[in-house]
Scaffold this motif. Structure first.
Motif, PDB file in Angstrom:
ATOM      1  N   GLU A   5       0.830  -1.212   0.000  1.00  0.00           N
ATOM      2  CA  GLU A   5       0.000   0.000   0.000  1.00  0.00           C
ATOM      3  C   GLU A   5       0.857   1.251   0.000  1.00  0.00           C
ATOM      4  O   GLU A   5       0.558   2.219  -0.713  1.00  0.00           O
ATOM      5  CB  GLU A   5      -0.928  -0.018   1.219  1.00  0.00           C
ATOM      6  CG  GLU A   5      -2.008  -1.089   1.140  1.00  0.00           C
ATOM      7  CD  GLU A   5      -2.772  -1.236   2.431  1.00  0.00           C
ATOM      8  OE1 GLU A   5      -2.213  -0.844   3.489  1.00  0.00           O
ATOM      9  OE2 GLU A   5      -3.917  -1.735   2.404  1.00  0.00           O
ATOM     10  N   ARG A   6       1.919   1.251   0.813  1.00  0.00           N
ATOM     11  CA  ARG A   6       2.810   2.421   0.833  1.00  0.00           C
ATOM     12  C   ARG A   6       3.483   2.610  -0.532  1.00  0.00           C
ATOM     13  O   ARG A   6       3.626   3.737  -1.016  1.00  0.00           O
ATOM     14  CB  ARG A   6       3.871   2.255   1.932  1.00  0.00           C
ATOM     15  CG  ARG A   6       3.327   2.415   3.338  1.00  0.00           C
ATOM     16  CD  ARG A   6       4.458   2.654   4.338  1.00  0.00           C
ATOM     17  NE  ARG A   6       5.386   1.526   4.385  1.00  0.00           N
ATOM     18  CZ  ARG A   6       5.249   0.480   5.204  1.00  0.00           C
ATOM     19  NH1 ARG A   6       4.216   0.421   6.045  1.00  0.00           N
ATOM     20  NH2 ARG A   6       6.135  -0.496   5.205  1.00  0.00           N
ATOM     21  N   ALA A   7       3.903   1.509  -1.160  1.00  0.00           N
ATOM     22  CA  ALA A   7       4.562   1.594  -2.462  1.00  0.00           C
ATOM     23  C   ALA A   7       3.606   2.114  -3.532  1.00  0.00           C
ATOM     24  O   ALA A   7       3.986   2.920  -4.385  1.00  0.00           O
ATOM     25  CB  ALA A   7       5.116   0.228  -2.857  1.00  0.00           C
ATOM     26  N   ARG A   8       2.363   1.664  -3.490  1.00  0.00           N
ATOM     27  CA  ARG A   8       1.391   2.096  -4.505  1.00  0.00           C
ATOM     28  C   ARG A   8       1.102   3.590  -4.382  1.00  0.00           C
ATOM     29  O   ARG A   8       0.878   4.281  -5.393  1.00  0.00           O
ATOM     30  CB  ARG A   8       0.092   1.288  -4.378  1.00  0.00           C
ATOM     31  CG  ARG A   8       0.253  -0.171  -4.789  1.00  0.00           C
ATOM     32  CD  ARG A   8      -1.048  -0.956  -4.602  1.00  0.00           C
ATOM     33  NE  ARG A   8      -2.031  -0.587  -5.619  1.00  0.00           N
ATOM     34  CZ  ARG A   8      -2.118  -1.154  -6.815  1.00  0.00           C
ATOM     35  NH1 ARG A   8      -1.256  -2.106  -7.165  1.00  0.00           N
ATOM     36  NH2 ARG A   8      -3.049  -0.785  -7.666  1.00  0.00           N
ATOM     37  N   ILE A   9       1.117   4.109  -3.169  1.00  0.00           N
ATOM     38  CA  ILE A   9       0.903   5.544  -2.978  1.00  0.00           C
ATOM     39  C   ILE A   9       2.053   6.350  -3.563  1.00  0.00           C
ATOM     40  O   ILE A   9       1.864   7.420  -4.160  1.00  0.00           O
ATOM     41  CB  ILE A   9       0.730   5.853  -1.475  1.00  0.00           C
ATOM     42  CG1 ILE A   9      -0.595   5.282  -0.961  1.00  0.00           C
ATOM     43  CG2 ILE A   9       0.812   7.356  -1.206  1.00  0.00           C
ATOM     44  CD1 ILE A   9      -0.759   5.372   0.547  1.00  0.00           C
ATOM     45  N   ARG A  10       3.265   5.829  -3.444  1.00  0.00           N
ATOM     46  CA  ARG A  10       4.462   6.556  -3.895  1.00  0.00           C
ATOM     47  C   ARG A  10       4.705   6.439  -5.393  1.00  0.00           C
ATOM     48  O   ARG A  10       5.471   7.226  -5.957  1.00  0.00           O
ATOM     49  CB  ARG A  10       5.680   6.050  -3.135  1.00  0.00           C
ATOM     50  CG  ARG A  10       5.674   6.391  -1.652  1.00  0.00           C
ATOM     51  CD  ARG A  10       6.836   5.720  -0.942  1.00  0.00           C
ATOM     52  NE  ARG A  10       8.119   6.129  -1.518  1.00  0.00           N
ATOM     53  CZ  ARG A  10       9.262   5.472  -1.324  1.00  0.00           C
ATOM     54  NH1 ARG A  10       9.274   4.366  -0.591  1.00  0.00           N
ATOM     55  NH2 ARG A  10      10.371   5.911  -1.867  1.00  0.00           N
ATOM     56  N   CYS A  11       4.096   5.446  -6.072  1.00  0.00           N
ATOM     57  CA  CYS A  11       4.333   5.244  -7.512  1.00  0.00           C
ATOM     58  C   CYS A  11       3.472   6.203  -8.326  1.00  0.00           C
ATOM     59  O   CYS A  11       2.237   6.120  -8.301  1.00  0.00           O
ATOM     60  CB  CYS A  11       4.017   3.806  -7.915  1.00  0.00           C
ATOM     61  SG  CYS A  11       5.341   2.644  -7.570  1.00  0.00           S
ATOM     62  N   HIS A  12       4.114   7.108  -9.067  1.00  0.00           N
ATOM     63  CA  HIS A  12       3.346   8.024  -9.917  1.00  0.00           C
ATOM     64  C   HIS A  12       2.873   7.334 -11.197  1.00  0.00           C
ATOM     65  O   HIS A  12       1.974   7.820 -11.884  1.00  0.00           O
ATOM     66  CB  HIS A  12       4.196   9.243 -10.284  1.00  0.00           C
ATOM     67  CG  HIS A  12       5.395   8.920 -11.105  1.00  0.00           C
ATOM     68  ND1 HIS A  12       6.549   8.407 -10.564  1.00  0.00           N
ATOM     69  CD2 HIS A  12       5.626   9.016 -12.437  1.00  0.00           C
ATOM     70  CE1 HIS A  12       7.446   8.211 -11.519  1.00  0.00           C
ATOM     71  NE2 HIS A  12       6.910   8.565 -12.667  1.00  0.00           N
ATOM     72  N   TRP A  13       3.512   6.211 -11.557  1.00  0.00           N
ATOM     73  CA  TRP A  13       3.024   5.389 -12.671  1.00  0.00           C
ATOM     74  C   TRP A  13       2.763   3.997 -12.123  1.00  0.00           C
ATOM     75  O   TRP A  13       3.667   3.329 -11.634  1.00  0.00           O
ATOM     76  CB  TRP A  13       4.048   5.313 -13.797  1.00  0.00           C
ATOM     77  CG  TRP A  13       3.619   4.418 -14.933  1.00  0.00           C
ATOM     78  CD1 TRP A  13       2.535   4.595 -15.740  1.00  0.00           C
ATOM     79  CD2 TRP A  13       4.249   3.203 -15.363  1.00  0.00           C
ATOM     80  NE1 TRP A  13       2.438   3.568 -16.662  1.00  0.00           N
ATOM     81  CE2 TRP A  13       3.493   2.696 -16.452  1.00  0.00           C
ATOM     82  CE3 TRP A  13       5.372   2.489 -14.942  1.00  0.00           C
ATOM     83  CZ2 TRP A  13       3.826   1.515 -17.116  1.00  0.00           C
ATOM     84  CZ3 TRP A  13       5.710   1.314 -15.608  1.00  0.00           C
ATOM     85  CH2 TRP A  13       4.944   0.842 -16.680  1.00  0.00           C
ATOM     86  N   LEU A  14       1.510   3.567 -12.194  1.00  0.00           N
ATOM     87  CA  LEU A  14       1.129   2.302 -11.585  1.00  0.00           C
ATOM     88  C   LEU A  14       0.370   1.476 -12.629  1.00  0.00           C
ATOM     89  O   LEU A  14      -0.851   1.580 -12.759  1.00  0.00           O
ATOM     90  CB  LEU A  14       0.253   2.541 -10.356  1.00  0.00           C
ATOM     91  CG  LEU A  14       0.044   1.343  -9.442  1.00  0.00           C
ATOM     92  CD1 LEU A  14       1.380   0.833  -8.858  1.00  0.00           C
ATOM     93  CD2 LEU A  14      -0.875   1.734  -8.284  1.00  0.00           C
TER      94      LEU A  14
END
Length: 473
Positions: A5-14
Motif C-alpha cells: 500500500e505504501r509503495a502504490r501511494i508513492r508510484c506516480h506510474w502504476l
C-alpha cells in the motif's frame, strides 16, 4: 498500512498489466508503450524505481528489471547513471544527421564529407556507359536476378582491385551492398540479437547511431583519447554490459580524425576474443596503403567484418559497396539481405567494377588524394595556433574551440558569415556530453580558393569574442 500500500501511494506510474496475456515483463512493457503513446507518460518522465514498482505490483525486482531492459531495447526509455530510467525524448529518436547539403544561398558548405568535384568523373562515366552498351553478356548478367551474396564476376573484380591495394579479400568472403550505410544496417539487423548491445567510440559516425536507434538497439559509448577508443574503458564496459558487436573506425575516426596505433588495435582484438565480440570495421573513408594500419580482419579474421564503398573515391550516387565477413557468417548475412531486397541492384555494380578494372578510376583517385593533402595543408596553415585534429587522407578536421566559444554559437555565427558547419551533437552516442568542437569538411568546395575563403572567415571568427547572452532575471 503494509509495504504494498505504501509503495502504490508513492508510484506516480502504476500499471495494471494483463497477467494472463503471457510473460509478465512483456505485459508491463506493452502497458508502458500504450501509456507513452496516449500521453500518460511524457518525454523525459522518470519511471518508478525498480524496487518500489516491484513492491507496488507484488512481483520480483527481477521482473521489473527485465521489463525496463526490454523497454530500453525497444527504444521506449533510456537509463542513465544517477538519473534513473526515463521515457525517451521524442527528438532523440532521430539524430540531427543529414547526407545532403543544408547550405543555403551563397554559403560555403563545410558540413559534408563528400568527394571533391571533378568534371573528369562525368567524362569517364560517359565513356564507361558507351563501352558497357556494347557488352551484351555483361548487361544480360546484370539484368538477371542475382544471388544474395552478389554478382560473382563483380565480387571477383572487387577482390582483385582491393588485393592489389593491400586489402586482400577472397571473393567468397565478400557480400555486395548498396553502399556503406546499407552494410552497417544489414550487419546490425542480422547479427545483433534482442537484449544485446553494440558499442563504438563515444564520438562516431552518425549513420551508425541512426541505424542502431532505428533497430531499437542499445548503443554504448566507449571513452576515447588521441588514438580513439580506450582499451581499458572497453574492458570495463564489457565486464558490465552484454555487448555483441564493436563498431570501429581505426584509420581516422569520424569526426575526430583519431588513428589507432598497432598496439591499440592488438589490445582491442585481445578484448574482443576474451569477451566474444564481433568487430565491424568501417573502411568507407578509404586510406592510401602507405597511410594505412593493419585492418582488424587481418588481425582477427574469425570475428571481423570490413566495409568498403566507392562513395568516397568515385561517386556517392553509385550506391555500391561490399561487406567482408568470416565464411561462417556469410550465409546468415545473405539470408538477411535476401529478406530485405532479394539482392542488390547489379547495374551500379557493373558500372563501378568496370570503372575500377579499366584503370580509369585510378586517375581520379590519384588526383583526389593529391588534392585532399593540399587542402589539409591549407586548413592547418589557416588554423595555425588552434587545436585541430585530422588525418592526411581525411576529408574533414576536428576543431576544438577555444574558450569561451561554445559549438552551438560558433556554428550559428559561422552561418552568418556564409560558412555552413556541423556541430558535435550528431556524433555523440547515447547521453555522451557534446564537446565544444566542430567538424570542418574540406572537400565540398569545388576549388581551393573557395575553401581558403571559408577558412579565413572561420579564422576571423575565432579571433572574436562570442556573443554575450543576456542573463535571465
Amino acid at each position: 498500512m503494509n509495504v504494498q500500500e505504501r509503495a502504490r501511494i508513492r508510484c506516480h506510474w502504476l500499471p495494471e498489466p494483463d497477467r494472463a496475456s503471457g510473460p509478465l515483463y512483456k505485459a508491463l512493457v506493452d502497458q508502458l508503450a500504450r501509456d507513452i503513446a496516449s500521453g500518460v507518460l511524457g518525454p523525459g518522465e522518470r519511471l518508478p524505481p525498480q524496487r518500489l514498482l516491484a513492491d507496488a505490483l507484488q512481483v520480483t525486482v527481477g521482473t521489473i528489471t527485465r521489463a525496463y531492459r526490454e523497454a530500453e531495447r525497444r527504444g521506449l526509455v533510456e537509463a542513465r547513471i544517477g538519473s534513473g530510467t526515463r521515457v525517451r525524448e521524442r527528438q532523440s529518436r532521430a539524430p540531427d544527421f543529414h547526407h545532403l547539403s543544408h547550405a543555403s544561398g551563397d554559403s560555403i558548405d563545410l558540413s559534408l564529407s563528400t568527394p571533391i568535384a571533378n568534371p573528369l568523373r562525368s567524362q569517364q562515366l560517359a565513356t564507361l556507359m558507351t563501352r558497357l552498351a556494347t557488352q551484351t553478356e555483361t548487361l544480360d548478367a546484370a539484368l538477371a536476378y542475382q544471388p544474395e551474396q552478389g554478382n560473382r564476376a563483380q565480387r571477383e573484380t572487387l577482390s582483385a582491385w582491393l588485393g592489389a591495394r593491400g586489402l586482400p579479400m577472397p571473393a567468397d568472403e565478400l557480400l555486395l551492398t548498396e553502399g556503406g550505410q546499407h552494410a552497417d544496417y544489414l550487419t546490425l539487423q542480422t547479427l545483433v540479437r534482442p537484449g544485446e548491445a553494440v558499442a563504438s567510440d563515444a564520438l562516431t559516425y552518425p549513420g551508425m547511431i541512426a541505424a542502431a536507434r532505428q533497430l531499437g538497439l542499445k548503443h554504448l559509448p566507449v571513452p576515447m583519447d588521441t588514438e580513439g577508443m580506450r582499451p581499458d574503458a572497453l574492458e570495463r564496459l564489457c565486464q558490465q554490459q552484454r555487448i555483441r558487436l564493436l563498431y570501429l573506425m581505426p584509420e581516422h575516426n569520424n569526426p575526430t580524425g583519431a588513428r589507432m596505433s598497432q598496439a591499440r588495435r592488438e589490445a582491442i582484438v585481445a578484448i574482443a576474443r576474451r569477451h566474444d565480440l564481433l568487430l565491424l570495421e568501417d573502411g568507407v573513408q578509404y586510406v592510401l596503403p602507405e597511410q594505412r594500419g593493419q585492418p582488424f580482419y587481418r588481425l582477427a579474421p574469425e570475428r571481423s567484418l570490413y566495409i568498403f564503398s566507392v562513395s568516397k573515391i568515385l561517386a556517392g550516387g553509385l550506391r555500391f559497396g561490399a561487406l567482408r565477413a568470416p565464411a561462417n557468417l556469410i550465409p546468415q548475412l545473405s539470408a538477411g539481405l535476401r529478406a530485405q531486397c532479394w539482392a542488390t541492384n547489379s547495374l551500379p555494380g557493373a558500372v563501378a567494377c568496370e570503372w575500377l578494372a579499366s584503370g580509369m578510376a585510378d586517375t581520379i583517385i590519384d588526383w583526389h588524394w593529391q588534392e585532399v593533402r593540399a587542402r589539409q595543408q591549407l586548413l592547418h596553415d589557416c588554423l595555425a595556433g588552434y587545436d585541430v585534429q585530422s588525418h592526411p587522407c581525411g576529408f574533414h578536421a576536428w576543431l576544438h574551440l577555444p574558450e569561451p566559444w561554445r559549438a552551438v554559437d560558433f556554428v550559428a555565427r559561422a552561418a552568418e558569415r556564409g560558412v555552413t558547419l556541423i556541430g558535435p551533437e550528431p556524433f555523440c552516442v547515447g547521453s555522451q556530453p557534446a564537446p565544444q568542437a566542430v567538424r570542418i569538411c574540406i572537400t565540398p568546395p569545388p576549388d581551393r580558393a573557395l575553401l581558403q575563403t571559408a577558412l579565413e572567415r572561420l579564422t576571423d571568427l575565432l579571433a572574436e569574442a562570442p556573443p554575450v547572452k543576456a542573463m535571465p532575471i
